[in-house]
Write an enzyme that holds these catalytic residues in place. Sequence first.
Site, PDB file in Angstrom:
ATOM      1  N   LYS A   1     -10.638  -2.933  -4.299  1.00  0.00           N
ATOM      2  CA  LYS A   1     -11.444  -1.708  -4.365  1.00  0.00           C
ATOM      3  C   LYS A   1     -10.607  -0.526  -4.828  1.00  0.00           C
ATOM      4  O   LYS A   1     -11.128   0.430  -5.378  1.00  0.00           O
ATOM      5  CB  LYS A   1     -11.973  -1.355  -2.963  1.00  0.00           C
ATOM      6  CG  LYS A   1     -13.104  -2.214  -2.481  1.00  0.00           C
ATOM      7  CD  LYS A   1     -13.492  -1.772  -1.062  1.00  0.00           C
ATOM      8  CE  LYS A   1     -14.073  -2.930  -0.288  1.00  0.00           C
ATOM      9  NZ  LYS A   1     -13.828  -2.855   1.148  1.00  0.00           N
TER      10      LYS A   1
ATOM     11  N   LYS B   1       0.825  -1.214   0.000  1.00  0.00           N
ATOM     12  CA  LYS B   1       0.000   0.000   0.000  1.00  0.00           C
ATOM     13  C   LYS B   1       0.855   1.258   0.000  1.00  0.00           C
ATOM     14  O   LYS B   1       0.529   2.237  -0.655  1.00  0.00           O
ATOM     15  CB  LYS B   1      -0.920   0.019   1.221  1.00  0.00           C
ATOM     16  CG  LYS B   1      -2.132  -0.882   1.075  1.00  0.00           C
ATOM     17  CD  LYS B   1      -3.172  -0.552   2.124  1.00  0.00           C
ATOM     18  CE  LYS B   1      -4.340  -1.522   2.028  1.00  0.00           C
ATOM     19  NZ  LYS B   1      -5.271  -1.397   3.144  1.00  0.00           N
TER      20      LYS B   1
ATOM     21  N   LYS C   1      -4.499  -8.931  -7.388  1.00  0.00           N
ATOM     22  CA  LYS C   1      -5.765  -9.322  -6.771  1.00  0.00           C
ATOM     23  C   LYS C   1      -6.854  -8.288  -7.062  1.00  0.00           C
ATOM     24  O   LYS C   1      -6.552  -7.102  -7.269  1.00  0.00           O
ATOM     25  CB  LYS C   1      -5.593  -9.569  -5.271  1.00  0.00           C
ATOM     26  CG  LYS C   1      -5.471  -8.347  -4.438  1.00  0.00           C
ATOM     27  CD  LYS C   1      -5.510  -8.644  -2.938  1.00  0.00           C
ATOM     28  CE  LYS C   1      -5.343  -7.304  -2.242  1.00  0.00           C
ATOM     29  NZ  LYS C   1      -5.305  -7.288  -0.833  1.00  0.00           N
TER      30      LYS C   1
HETATM   31  P1  TYM Z   1     -10.761  -5.721   3.401  1.00  0.00           P
HETATM   32  O1  TYM Z   1     -11.806  -4.709   3.665  1.00  0.00           O
HETATM   33  O2  TYM Z   1      -9.625  -5.347   2.503  1.00  0.00           O
HETATM   34  O3  TYM Z   1     -11.413  -7.023   2.799  1.00  0.00           O
HETATM   35  C1  TYM Z   1     -12.491  -7.694   3.450  1.00  0.00           C
HETATM   36  C2  TYM Z   1     -12.333  -9.196   3.269  1.00  0.00           C
HETATM   37  O4  TYM Z   1     -12.308  -9.523   1.873  1.00  0.00           O
HETATM   38  C3  TYM Z   1     -11.165 -10.322   1.582  1.00  0.00           C
HETATM   39  N1  TYM Z   1     -10.697  -9.988   0.222  1.00  0.00           N
HETATM   40  C4  TYM Z   1     -10.506 -10.892  -0.746  1.00  0.00           C
HETATM   41  N2  TYM Z   1     -10.682 -12.232  -0.793  1.00  0.00           N
HETATM   42  C5  TYM Z   1     -10.400 -12.866  -1.950  1.00  0.00           C
HETATM   43  N3  TYM Z   1      -9.978 -12.228  -3.091  1.00  0.00           N
HETATM   44  C6  TYM Z   1      -9.791 -10.880  -3.093  1.00  0.00           C
HETATM   45  N4  TYM Z   1      -9.396 -10.263  -4.211  1.00  0.00           N
HETATM   46  C7  TYM Z   1     -10.067 -10.154  -1.894  1.00  0.00           C
HETATM   47  N5  TYM Z   1      -9.982  -8.841  -1.546  1.00  0.00           N
HETATM   48  C8  TYM Z   1     -10.370  -8.764  -0.257  1.00  0.00           C
HETATM   49  C9  TYM Z   1     -10.143  -9.938   2.642  1.00  0.00           C
HETATM   50  O5  TYM Z   1      -9.186 -10.960   2.819  1.00  0.00           O
HETATM   51  C10 TYM Z   1     -11.021  -9.737   3.856  1.00  0.00           C
HETATM   52  O6  TYM Z   1     -11.266 -10.972   4.513  1.00  0.00           O
HETATM   53  N6  TYM Z   1      -7.862  -5.732   7.462  1.00  0.00           N
HETATM   54  C11 TYM Z   1      -9.084  -6.252   6.909  1.00  0.00           C
HETATM   55  C12 TYM Z   1     -10.315  -5.932   7.720  1.00  0.00           C
HETATM   56  C13 TYM Z   1     -10.217  -6.258   9.171  1.00  0.00           C
HETATM   57  C14 TYM Z   1     -10.326  -7.542   9.749  1.00  0.00           C
HETATM   58  C15 TYM Z   1     -10.213  -7.332  11.163  1.00  0.00           C
HETATM   59  C16 TYM Z   1     -10.516  -8.821   9.230  1.00  0.00           C
HETATM   60  C17 TYM Z   1     -10.035  -5.366  10.179  1.00  0.00           C
HETATM   61  N7  TYM Z   1     -10.057  -6.005  11.373  1.00  0.00           N
HETATM   62  C18 TYM Z   1     -10.267  -8.399  12.027  1.00  0.00           C
HETATM   63  C19 TYM Z   1     -10.555  -9.882  10.130  1.00  0.00           C
HETATM   64  C20 TYM Z   1     -10.439  -9.663  11.524  1.00  0.00           C
HETATM   65  C21 TYM Z   1      -9.276  -5.658   5.519  1.00  0.00           C
HETATM   66  O7  TYM Z   1      -8.757  -4.626   5.217  1.00  0.00           O
HETATM   67  O8  TYM Z   1     -10.181  -6.310   4.768  1.00  0.00           O
END
Ligand code: TYM
Length: 331
Positions: A197, A111, A194
């Site tokens: 967003k 990032k 990947k």
């Molecule tokens: P975030 O908002 O980026 O994504 C949410 C969830 O979607 C999954 N994901 C994907 N899975 C498969 N292929 C993709 N291209 C893809 N893009 C995103 C992510 O792995 C995630 O599970 N840090 C985390 C949010 C978070 C969190 C937590 C998760 C904050 N606190 C505690 C678990 C436990 C995040 O930014 O997810």
Amino acid sequence: MKRVFSGIQPTGIPHLGNYLGAIRNWVALQADHECIFCLVDLHAITVWQNPADLREQTRQQTAVLLASGIDPVGQILFNQSAVSAHARLAWIFNCVARLGWLNRMTQFKDKAGKDRENHSAGLYVYPNLMAADIMAYKATRVPVGDDQRQHIELANDIAQKFNHDYGVEFFQTIEAFVPPEAARVMSLRDGTKKMSKSDASAQSRIDMTDDADTIALKVRRAKTDPEPLPCAAEGLEGRPEARNLVGLYAVLSGMNVDQVLTQHGGEGFGPFKQALADVLISRIEPIANETRRLLADTAHLDTVLREGAARAGAIAEPIVSEVEKIVGFLK
Ligand code: TYM
């Protein structure tokens, strides 16, 4: 019953990667787990968010989650900033985690890129907050996509060091629940990146609010190679776009990759893309329609989150208070 915690950033419309990598499994885990699902707005502001957009996107994400089948009554759905225990525990974890550990986080490197000095301190300590999210509930199962694995490992390192430093057995080991398939959905424009967003091209992802025509168009325009589909999984080697599309079709139609290739091997991408668009539309269109219906009543969405936050706080508050006592804060 095991307690599940997971989160998603309210920074845009959830896409197919979020759905297949995470949300779909959140829905499934509800059947036999106590689940806490969180819109992580504290994480969202680690990069600039326009305040009005953040509010709107928090509601939009809530609507998509409800439309996907999250049960806000049997389970808990809320936004992170509404429960102060997250920030309090995150601060303690900032003091437990070592700089060397954070320096190894690949997501920060991705990032921040070369412009590291100009990123927020929040982005750097982001994984500590994520550890706090989970540990504030003593949750042990965390359904996430593949990209979050390293953060879960770090959360375990933090918990272990906390237990060791303070001579307690307070935090348990947590377990990432990464699905066997679709754990890393790739961009439709580049099979080596990947789906995200933050990708500048809207053509690279399928949003969970896309209508049928938009989905069909994005799939038609998805990058492919000139060869027909192979007849067995080994033939996808070195063909990232083909692998991604076949993987998507497999997970959406409940088949494995070999079964898909038995059916479609030898076909050109034209007919296969049509079949893929059909399964995508039949899965996404009902969610998109229900999301639109839910968004017409923002008061209801706000109530869901408020009630969820009260219930989440009731679980996290005594746990984090106990941590504060262990640390030596006068209470
Ligand atoms: P975030 O908002 O980026 O994504 C949410 C969830 O979607 C999954 N994901 C994907 N899975 C498969 N292929 C993709 N291209 C893809 N893009 C995103 C992510 O792995 C995630 O599970 N840090 C985390 C949010 C978070 C969190 C937590 C998760 C904050 N606190 C505690 C678990 C436990 C995040 O930014 O997810």
